[in-house]
Write an enzyme that holds these catalytic residues in place. Structure first.
Site, PDB file in Angstrom:
ATOM      1  N   TRP A  26     -21.057   9.465 -20.828  1.00 46.82           N
ATOM      2  CA  TRP A  26     -21.352   9.644 -19.436  1.00 46.82           C
ATOM      3  C   TRP A  26     -23.015  10.443 -19.517  1.00 46.82           C
ATOM      4  O   TRP A  26     -23.050  11.146 -20.244  1.00 46.82           O
ATOM      5  CB  TRP A  26     -20.491  10.594 -18.819  1.00 46.82           C
ATOM      6  CG  TRP A  26     -18.846  10.180 -18.837  1.00 46.82           C
ATOM      7  CD1 TRP A  26     -17.999  10.695 -19.552  1.00 46.82           C
ATOM      8  CD2 TRP A  26     -18.666   9.030 -18.083  1.00 46.82           C
ATOM      9  NE1 TRP A  26     -16.988  10.063 -19.002  1.00 46.82           N
ATOM     10  CE2 TRP A  26     -17.030   8.995 -18.259  1.00 46.82           C
ATOM     11  CE3 TRP A  26     -19.022   8.003 -17.112  1.00 46.82           C
ATOM     12  CZ2 TRP A  26     -16.320   8.267 -17.887  1.00 46.82           C
ATOM     13  CZ3 TRP A  26     -18.152   7.078 -16.722  1.00 46.82           C
ATOM     14  CH2 TRP A  26     -16.688   7.217 -16.993  1.00 46.82           C
ATOM     15  N   TRP A  38      -9.472   6.672  -8.813  1.00 47.71           N
ATOM     16  CA  TRP A  38     -10.809   6.711  -9.629  1.00 47.71           C
ATOM     17  C   TRP A  38     -10.704   6.327 -11.222  1.00 47.71           C
ATOM     18  O   TRP A  38     -11.226   5.815 -11.590  1.00 47.71           O
ATOM     19  CB  TRP A  38     -11.040   8.227  -9.459  1.00 47.71           C
ATOM     20  CG  TRP A  38     -11.922   8.620  -8.329  1.00 47.71           C
ATOM     21  CD1 TRP A  38     -11.512   9.064  -7.062  1.00 47.71           C
ATOM     22  CD2 TRP A  38     -13.438   8.370  -8.367  1.00 47.71           C
ATOM     23  NE1 TRP A  38     -12.547   9.405  -6.515  1.00 47.71           N
ATOM     24  CE2 TRP A  38     -13.630   8.897  -6.937  1.00 47.71           C
ATOM     25  CE3 TRP A  38     -14.132   8.151  -8.979  1.00 47.71           C
ATOM     26  CZ2 TRP A  38     -15.099   8.951  -6.423  1.00 47.71           C
ATOM     27  CZ3 TRP A  38     -15.634   8.237  -8.633  1.00 47.71           C
ATOM     28  CH2 TRP A  38     -16.022   8.502  -7.408  1.00 47.71           C
ATOM     29  N   GLU A  49       0.841  -1.015   0.150  1.00 49.69           N
ATOM     30  CA  GLU A  49      -0.065  -0.101  -0.115  1.00 49.69           C
ATOM     31  C   GLU A  49       0.782   1.089  -0.012  1.00 49.69           C
ATOM     32  O   GLU A  49       0.383   2.134  -0.510  1.00 49.69           O
ATOM     33  CB  GLU A  49      -1.007  -0.165   1.219  1.00 49.69           C
ATOM     34  CG  GLU A  49      -2.009  -1.092   1.043  1.00 49.69           C
ATOM     35  CD  GLU A  49      -2.844  -1.243  -0.010  1.00 49.69           C
ATOM     36  OE1 GLU A  49      -3.427   0.234  -0.379  1.00 49.69           O
ATOM     37  OE2 GLU A  49      -3.176  -1.946  -0.763  1.00 49.69           O
ATOM     38  N   TRP A  97     -16.113   9.707 -13.996  1.00 50.88           N
ATOM     39  CA  TRP A  97     -15.269   9.805 -12.627  1.00 50.88           C
ATOM     40  C   TRP A  97     -14.554  11.169 -12.296  1.00 50.88           C
ATOM     41  O   TRP A  97     -14.286  11.233 -10.902  1.00 50.88           O
ATOM     42  CB  TRP A  97     -14.043   8.985 -13.151  1.00 50.88           C
ATOM     43  CG  TRP A  97     -13.153   9.553 -13.964  1.00 50.88           C
ATOM     44  CD1 TRP A  97     -12.733   9.333 -15.574  1.00 50.88           C
ATOM     45  CD2 TRP A  97     -11.946  10.126 -13.809  1.00 50.88           C
ATOM     46  NE1 TRP A  97     -11.914   9.969 -16.078  1.00 50.88           N
ATOM     47  CE2 TRP A  97     -11.279  10.570 -15.112  1.00 50.88           C
ATOM     48  CE3 TRP A  97     -11.378  11.005 -12.881  1.00 50.88           C
ATOM     49  CZ2 TRP A  97     -10.005  11.113 -15.127  1.00 50.88           C
ATOM     50  CZ3 TRP A  97     -10.101  11.394 -12.734  1.00 50.88           C
ATOM     51  CH2 TRP A  97      -9.417  11.755 -13.910  1.00 50.88           C
ATOM     52  N   TRP A 146       1.650   1.526  -3.420  1.00 52.77           N
ATOM     53  CA  TRP A 146       0.724   2.186  -4.227  1.00 52.77           C
ATOM     54  C   TRP A 146       0.785   3.676  -4.154  1.00 52.77           C
ATOM     55  O   TRP A 146       0.513   4.295  -5.308  1.00 52.77           O
ATOM     56  CB  TRP A 146      -0.566   1.501  -3.909  1.00 52.77           C
ATOM     57  CG  TRP A 146      -1.665   2.096  -4.535  1.00 52.77           C
ATOM     58  CD1 TRP A 146      -2.633   2.978  -4.148  1.00 52.77           C
ATOM     59  CD2 TRP A 146      -2.119   1.871  -6.008  1.00 52.77           C
ATOM     60  NE1 TRP A 146      -3.594   3.701  -5.044  1.00 52.77           N
ATOM     61  CE2 TRP A 146      -3.238   2.802  -6.194  1.00 52.77           C
ATOM     62  CE3 TRP A 146      -1.935   0.879  -6.963  1.00 52.77           C
ATOM     63  CZ2 TRP A 146      -4.092   2.818  -7.403  1.00 52.77           C
ATOM     64  CZ3 TRP A 146      -2.376   1.161  -8.193  1.00 52.77           C
ATOM     65  CH2 TRP A 146      -3.629   1.869  -8.325  1.00 52.77           C
TER      66      TRP A 146
END
Length: 483
Positions: free
Chosen positions: A311, A387, A280, A364, A283
Site C-alpha cells: 500500500w 470495503w 440487499e 482499505w 447482503w
C-alpha cells in the site's frame, strides 16, 4: 417498590414494534426501558455508536424519538452513563428488578459486552435473557452442509431463503406501564451527541431518525420498489430505500421489512425489482455472518495474501479523497455528498472505494475508518464487508483485476451529469461530453464553463490509466502467496 420490574436494555433496537426483548419483558408487571451510554473508547462504544459524529447525530435524534414514543404509551426512557454491568446492577437494585432483557448485538465488541454483562449479572443472582432482534437469522443458524460458514454471497442467500425469511412480526405494544418517578436518568441533550460545529445542520433536510421516520421512508420507497432493479444503481435518482441507518439503529427490523414487502408483493422473489431489494436485505445479513465467523476481518484481510500488498498510503491523496478534491468529478461528487448528508449511494461507495484502494493504493482500512466516522449508517459488518469486497481482500471479493473506471461509471450511472453538477457546482456549466473527464476537454470548452484546472477545480491526483496498471502490477505480485 413492591412490584417487580424487568429492565429492557435498548441498544441497536431503538423501536417498540417487533422488539423481542421488550415483548418478552411485558409478561412481567412493570418494565423499565433503559439506554446506557458507555464510556468513550469502551468495547460497547467503539464499533459505530459513539465512533463518528454522523452516527452520534443520528443516535441523539433516535433516542429522542424513542423516548417520545415511550411517553406516548405511558412510559419513558431512562438514560444513564457508565459500564453496562454496573449501571444495570444499580438500576436493578433501585427498582427491585427481577430480570434484564436485551436483544443481542453481533459485532465483536457487542458480543464481548453481552458475555461479560450476562456472566456478571447472573453471578449477582439477576436473571438475564437475550433475544434475536436485529437480523432475520443469526449466523450460527445459517451454515453449509459441512457446518462451516459461507464465504460467498449467492449460496449464502439460497441457504437463507431455505431457512425462511417470512418470519412472524411482533405487535406494537400499547399502552405501557409507567416508570416510577423515583427512577432518574440523564437528559438526552446532556449526552453531548450533537456536533459542536455546524457541519451536520443539513442532515435534518435528508433524514427523520426514529421508528416513525423509518416507516415513512420505507412506505415511500415501496411505491417504486418494483423498479428497484432499474433504478438502484443510478446516482442521479432517488432509487434506493435509504433504510440503512434505520436498520442499523434498529428503528425498523428486517423481519418487518420482508413482511411488508411480501404483503404488498406476494410474489416478491419472482419479481426482478422486489427480489433485488430483498437480496440487499440478505447482503446485510451476509455482512453480519462474515464478521461473526471471522471477527479478525474488522482489522485484518480475510485473504492473507493481501498482507503482502505494498500500500502507498499517500497522505495527500487520502486528504484529497476525503474532501472531494481528487479532480475526478464522480469521486468528488460522492465524497462531498457524504460530508453534506452523512450517506452515500451504494454504487458510489463502490466507485470511491475502488479509486482509493486501487488507483491510489491506499489501504482499505483507512477508507473504512473514514466511512465509519462520516456515515449515519456506520454499520461495522456491512462497512467491513463492503470495503474488503471492493479491495479484493475479503470473502466473495471482487477479483483483483476489477478496477472501476470512474469516468465510465459516471457516464453510465449519472448519464445527464445531474449528480455531479449538484455536488461539484464549479463544473456545472461544462457540457456533458467534458463533465466526466474535464482534464480531457479542450481549453476553450473549459474557459467557456469558467473552469480552470488547478485553480477552480483540481487536476486529477492520479492518472487513471497509469494508476490502474500500477495496481494490477501490485496485485499480480501477491497472487502466488499462499492463501
Amino acid at each position: 417498590m413492591s412490584n417487580a420490574s424487568t429492565l429492557v436494555w435498548f441498544r441497536q433496537d431503538l423501536r417498540l414494534a417487533d422488539n423481542p426483548a421488550l415483548d418478552a419483558a411485558l409478561a412481567s408487571e412493570h418494565i423499565i426501558p433503559i439506554y446506557i451510554v458507555p464510556p468513550e473508547g469502551s468495547d460497547e462504544g467503539r464499533d459505530g455508536f459513539l465512533r463518528g459524529g454522523a452516527s452520534r447525530w443520528w443516535l441523539h435524534h433516535s433516542l429522542t424519538a424513542l423516548d417520545r414514543d415511550l411517553r406516548a404509551r405511558g412510559s419513558r426512557l431512562i438514560v444513564r452513563r457508565g459500564e453496562p454491568t454496573e449501571v444495570l446492577a444499580q438500576l436493578a437494585a433501585e427498582s427491585d428488578a427481577t430480570a434484564v432483557h436485551w436483544n443481542r448485538r453481533l459485532e465483536p465488541a457487542g458480543i464481548a459486552t453481552d458475555r461479560a454483562v450476562k456472566q456478571s449479572l447472573r453471578e449477582q443472582g439477576l436473571p438475564v435473557q437475550s433475544f434475536a432482534g436485529n437480523y432475520l437469522h443469526e449466523p450460527w443458524n445459517v451454515l453449509n452442509k459441512q457446518g462451516a460458514p459461507y464465504k460467498v454471497f449467492t449460496p449464502y442467500w439460497k441457504a437463507l431463503l431455505a431457512e425462511g425469511i417470512d418470519l412472524p412480526v411482533l405487535p406494537d405494544p400499547e399502552p405501557l406501564p409507567a416508570v416510577d418517578e423515583a427512577i432518574a436518568g440523564e437528559s438526552i441533550d446532556s449526552l453531548g451527541l450533537l456536533p459542536g460545529l455546524d457541519w451536520a445542520d443539513g442532515f435534518a433536510d435528508w433524514w427523520a431518525p426514529g421508528e416513525a421516520g423509518a416507516w415513512d421512508r420505507f412506505e415511500s420507497f415501496l411505491d417504486d420498489v418494483s423498479r428497484y432493479h432499474e433504478t438502484r444503481n443510478r446516482l442521479d435518482l432517488d432509487g434506493t430505500s435509504r433504510l440503512s441507518p434505520h436498520l442499523h439503529f434498529g428503528e425498523i427490523s428486517p423481519r418487518q421489512v420482508v413482511a411488508r414487502v411480501r404483503s404488498e408483493y406476494p410474489d416478491a422473489l419472482d419479481d426482478k425489482g422486489t427480489e433485488h431489494f430483498l437480496r440487499e436485505v440478505g447482503w446485510r445479513e451476509f455482512g453480519a455472518n462474515l464478521l461473526y465467523h471471522f471477527p479478525q476481518t474488522e482489522t485484518d484481510n480475510l485473504d492473507a495474501r493481501f498482507d503482502h500488498l505494498p500500500w502507498r498510503n499517500d497522505p495527500d491523496h487520502i486528504v484529497a479523497w476525503q474532501r472531494g478534491q481528487t479532480g475526478i468529478p464522480v469521486i468528488d461528487a460522492a465524497m462531498r455528498a457524504l460530508w453534506a448528508t452523512g450517506w452515500m449511494h451504494n454504487r458510489a461507495r463502490m466507485i470511491v472505494a475502488s479509486f482509493l484502494t486501487k488507483n491510489c493504493l491506499v489501504d482499505w482500512r483507512i477508507g473504512a475508518d473514514w466511512f465509519m466516522d462520516t456515515l449515519v449508517d456506520a454499520d461495522l459488518p456491512s462497512n467491513t464487508a463492503g470495503w474488503q469486497w471492493v479491495a479484493g481482500t475479503g470473502a466473495d471479493a471482487a477479483p483483483y483485476f476489477r478496477i472501476f473506471n470512474p469516468v465510465l461509471q459516471g457516464e453510465k450511472f449519472d448519464p445527464d451529469g445531474a449528480f455531479i453538477r449538484r455536488w461539484v457546482p464549479e463544473l456545472a456549466e461544462l457540457p456533458d461530453k467534458a463533465l466526466f473527464a474535464p482534464w480531457e476537454a479542450k481549453p476553450d470548452t473549459l474557459a467557456r464553463a469558467g473552469v480552470s484546472l488547478g485553480e477552480t477545480y483540481p487536476e486529477p491526483i492520479v492518472d487513471l490509466k497509469t494508476s490502474r496498471e500500477r495496481a494490477l502490477e501490485a496485485f499480480q505480485r501477491i497472487k502466488d502467496y499462499e492463501r
